[in-house]
Scaffold this active site. Sequence first.
Site, PDB file in Angstrom:
ATOM      1  N   ALA A  64       0.872  -1.170   0.000  1.00 14.08           N
ATOM      2  CA  ALA A  64       0.000   0.000   0.000  1.00 14.08           C
ATOM      3  C   ALA A  64       0.912   1.223   0.000  1.00 14.08           C
ATOM      4  CB  ALA A  64      -0.887  -0.024   1.237  1.00 14.08           C
ATOM      5  N   GLY A 109       0.595  -4.863   1.042  1.00 11.04           N
ATOM      6  CA  GLY A 109      -0.623  -4.967   0.232  1.00 11.04           C
ATOM      7  C   GLY A 109      -0.396  -5.698  -1.085  1.00 11.04           C
ATOM      8  N   GLU A 112      -0.555  -9.276  -0.244  1.00 12.30           N
ATOM      9  CA  GLU A 112      -1.971  -9.572   0.039  1.00 12.30           C
ATOM     10  C   GLU A 112      -2.782  -9.671  -1.249  1.00 12.30           C
ATOM     11  OE1 GLU A 112      -1.805  -6.211   2.820  1.00 12.30           O
ATOM     12  OE2 GLU A 112      -2.759  -7.525   4.298  1.00 12.30           O
ATOM     13  N   GLU A 132       4.789  -4.791   7.353  1.00 12.60           N
ATOM     14  CA  GLU A 132       4.031  -3.699   7.998  1.00 12.60           C
ATOM     15  C   GLU A 132       4.539  -3.343   9.387  1.00 12.60           C
ATOM     16  OE1 GLU A 132       2.696  -6.087   6.156  1.00 12.60           O
ATOM     17  OE2 GLU A 132       1.161  -5.231   4.857  1.00 12.60           O
TER      18      GLU A 132
HETATM   19  N1  CAA Z   1       4.568   3.118  -0.978  1.00 10.92           N
HETATM   20  C1  CAA Z   1       4.930   4.255  -1.580  1.00 10.92           C
HETATM   21  N2  CAA Z   1       6.055   4.371  -2.314  1.00 10.92           N
HETATM   22  C2  CAA Z   1       6.836   3.285  -2.432  1.00 10.92           C
HETATM   23  C3  CAA Z   1       6.515   2.060  -1.825  1.00 10.92           C
HETATM   24  C4  CAA Z   1       5.313   1.994  -1.073  1.00 10.92           C
HETATM   25  N3  CAA Z   1       4.877   0.852  -0.493  1.00 10.92           N
HETATM   26  N4  CAA Z   1       7.482   1.160  -2.098  1.00 10.92           N
HETATM   27  C5  CAA Z   1       8.386   1.807  -2.867  1.00 10.92           C
HETATM   28  N5  CAA Z   1       7.996   3.087  -3.069  1.00 10.92           N
HETATM   29  C6  CAA Z   1       8.694   4.142  -3.825  1.00 10.92           C
HETATM   30  C7  CAA Z   1       9.895   4.657  -3.065  1.00 10.92           C
HETATM   31  O1  CAA Z   1       9.494   5.638  -2.127  1.00 10.92           O
HETATM   32  C8  CAA Z   1      10.718   5.229  -4.194  1.00 10.92           C
HETATM   33  O2  CAA Z   1      10.181   6.475  -4.563  1.00 10.92           O
HETATM   34  P1  CAA Z   1      11.179   7.694  -4.957  1.00 10.92           P
HETATM   35  O3  CAA Z   1      11.948   7.203  -6.156  1.00 10.92           O
HETATM   36  O4  CAA Z   1      10.231   8.801  -5.273  1.00 10.92           O
HETATM   37  O5  CAA Z   1      12.065   7.925  -3.773  1.00 10.92           O
HETATM   38  C9  CAA Z   1      10.459   4.264  -5.345  1.00 10.92           C
HETATM   39  O6  CAA Z   1       9.235   3.580  -5.013  1.00 10.92           O
HETATM   40  C10 CAA Z   1      11.537   3.209  -5.508  1.00 10.92           C
HETATM   41  O7  CAA Z   1      11.714   2.575  -4.253  1.00 10.92           O
HETATM   42  P2  CAA Z   1      13.140   2.437  -3.525  1.00 10.92           P
HETATM   43  O8  CAA Z   1      14.042   3.551  -3.930  1.00 10.92           O
HETATM   44  O9  CAA Z   1      12.881   2.262  -2.072  1.00 10.92           O
HETATM   45  O10 CAA Z   1      13.660   1.089  -4.191  1.00 10.92           O
HETATM   46  P3  CAA Z   1      14.693   0.059  -3.563  1.00 10.92           P
HETATM   47  O11 CAA Z   1      15.025  -0.895  -4.656  1.00 10.92           O
HETATM   48  O12 CAA Z   1      15.800   0.736  -2.861  1.00 10.92           O
HETATM   49  O13 CAA Z   1      13.847  -0.743  -2.436  1.00 10.92           O
HETATM   50  C11 CAA Z   1      11.911  -1.896  -1.577  1.00 10.92           C
HETATM   51  C12 CAA Z   1      12.764  -1.540  -2.823  1.00 10.92           C
HETATM   52  C13 CAA Z   1      12.713  -2.803  -0.653  1.00 10.92           C
HETATM   53  C14 CAA Z   1      10.687  -2.625  -2.084  1.00 10.92           C
HETATM   54  C15 CAA Z   1      11.532  -0.595  -0.845  1.00 10.92           C
HETATM   55  O14 CAA Z   1      10.978   0.304  -1.774  1.00 10.92           O
HETATM   56  C16 CAA Z   1      10.525  -0.801   0.252  1.00 10.92           C
HETATM   57  O15 CAA Z   1      10.866  -1.269   1.318  1.00 10.92           O
HETATM   58  N6  CAA Z   1       9.248  -0.409   0.000  1.00 10.92           N
HETATM   59  C17 CAA Z   1       8.210  -0.439   1.006  1.00 10.92           C
HETATM   60  C18 CAA Z   1       7.733  -1.848   1.246  1.00 10.92           C
HETATM   61  C19 CAA Z   1       6.683  -1.856   2.329  1.00 10.92           C
HETATM   62  O16 CAA Z   1       6.934  -1.523   3.482  1.00 10.92           O
HETATM   63  N7  CAA Z   1       5.458  -2.290   1.983  1.00 10.92           N
HETATM   64  C20 CAA Z   1       4.360  -2.388   2.909  1.00 10.92           C
HETATM   65  C21 CAA Z   1       3.559  -1.131   2.919  1.00 10.92           C
HETATM   66  S1  CAA Z   1       2.354  -1.102   4.222  1.00 10.92           S
HETATM   67  C22 CAA Z   1       1.048  -1.960   3.600  1.00 10.92           C
HETATM   68  O17 CAA Z   1       1.084  -2.510   2.537  1.00 10.92           O
HETATM   69  C23 CAA Z   1      -0.163  -1.965   4.494  1.00 10.92           C
HETATM   70  C24 CAA Z   1      -1.198  -2.952   4.110  1.00 10.92           C
HETATM   71  O18 CAA Z   1      -1.096  -4.111   4.397  1.00 10.92           O
HETATM   72  C25 CAA Z   1      -2.414  -2.522   3.447  1.00 10.92           C
END
Ligand code: CAA
Length: 258
Positions: A64, A109, A112, A132
């Site tokens: 998400a 998400g 999921e 999360e």
């Molecule tokens: N939401 C918003 N933006 C996201 C995102 C997310 N879940 N995941 C990645 N992005 C964005 C980053 O912010 C980045 O944006 P910018 O270029 O503008 O800075 C872009 O995508 C590329 O990401 P990274 O630079 O972080 O890429 P990376 O290769 O270094 O890392 C990754 C990849 C490990 C997947 C890392 O992006 C990450 O950890 N993402 C978040 C994963 C996460 O925590 N997901 C769970 C979200 S909570 C949820 O989903 C709740 C639910 O159950 C409903």
Amino acid sequence: MEFIKLVVEGPLAVITIDRPKALNALNRQVLTELEQAVGQVAVDGALRALIITGGGEKAFVAGADIAEMAAMSTAEALSFGELGHRVLDSLEALSIPVIAAVNGFALGGGCELALACDFIYASEKAKFGLPEVTLAVIPGFGGTQRLTRIVGRARAKELIFTGDMIDAVKAKELGLALDVLPAAELLAHAKKIAGTIAKRGPLAVTRAKRAIDGGADVALEAGNQLEREAFAALFGTADQKEGMAAFLAKRPAEFKKA
Ligand code: CAA
């Protein structure tokens, strides 16, 4: 639609979550568009299977949208969670099989979303996880429930309490992904399996899906009753007559979803 691509190829539909700049993260707009695409698939009686995948090279869906969620109040989070659940429930409820082709990060998400599909094929580059708790929240689109039903309580707890990612091989070992494919072959493999399903009796495939899903959370006898009813009901269809007549005449069957 800006972030969802829906392509129909004969009896197969492919939905691509296409927001690669944010690793296909699910914000309200993406979820609303996905709901719309699933609605279109639901009313297209000619479709026999749906594949879901992610746009770009890196991600299926990285979760998400954290930027959108960061400032949410409890009431806003409730409404966002309800939207996510509603979209994934509508996907799960489709009468045709849904295959997740997980081509990269399937986190939060995104994991999921894959779990709401009937089954998952993973590319060698895929990474699964429910991170999360690293953000001090919990899975909000069904992860605590659907993951537990697939991998069991203790393994689901390990994955959800640590928030750690697992690779495709581990996901297969846990029964989360059915098979691991080289990245370049993933979509073709999903389409091949979907194409095989498309040749089968469509009403039978739907009834089998309903019997399996409907029986998953009930007592064995109740599940067996579902199966008996579905088995019998199919004998009232033209496709059953065609399927068995074709077998006996040693010719290919032509099913009409009737
Ligand atoms: N939401 C918003 N933006 C996201 C995102 C997310 N879940 N995941 C990645 N992005 C964005 C980053 O912010 C980045 O944006 P910018 O270029 O503008 O800075 C872009 O995508 C590329 O990401 P990274 O630079 O972080 O890429 P990376 O290769 O270094 O890392 C990754 C990849 C490990 C997947 C890392 O992006 C990450 O950890 N993402 C978040 C994963 C996460 O925590 N997901 C769970 C979200 S909570 C949820 O989903 C709740 C639910 O159950 C409903």
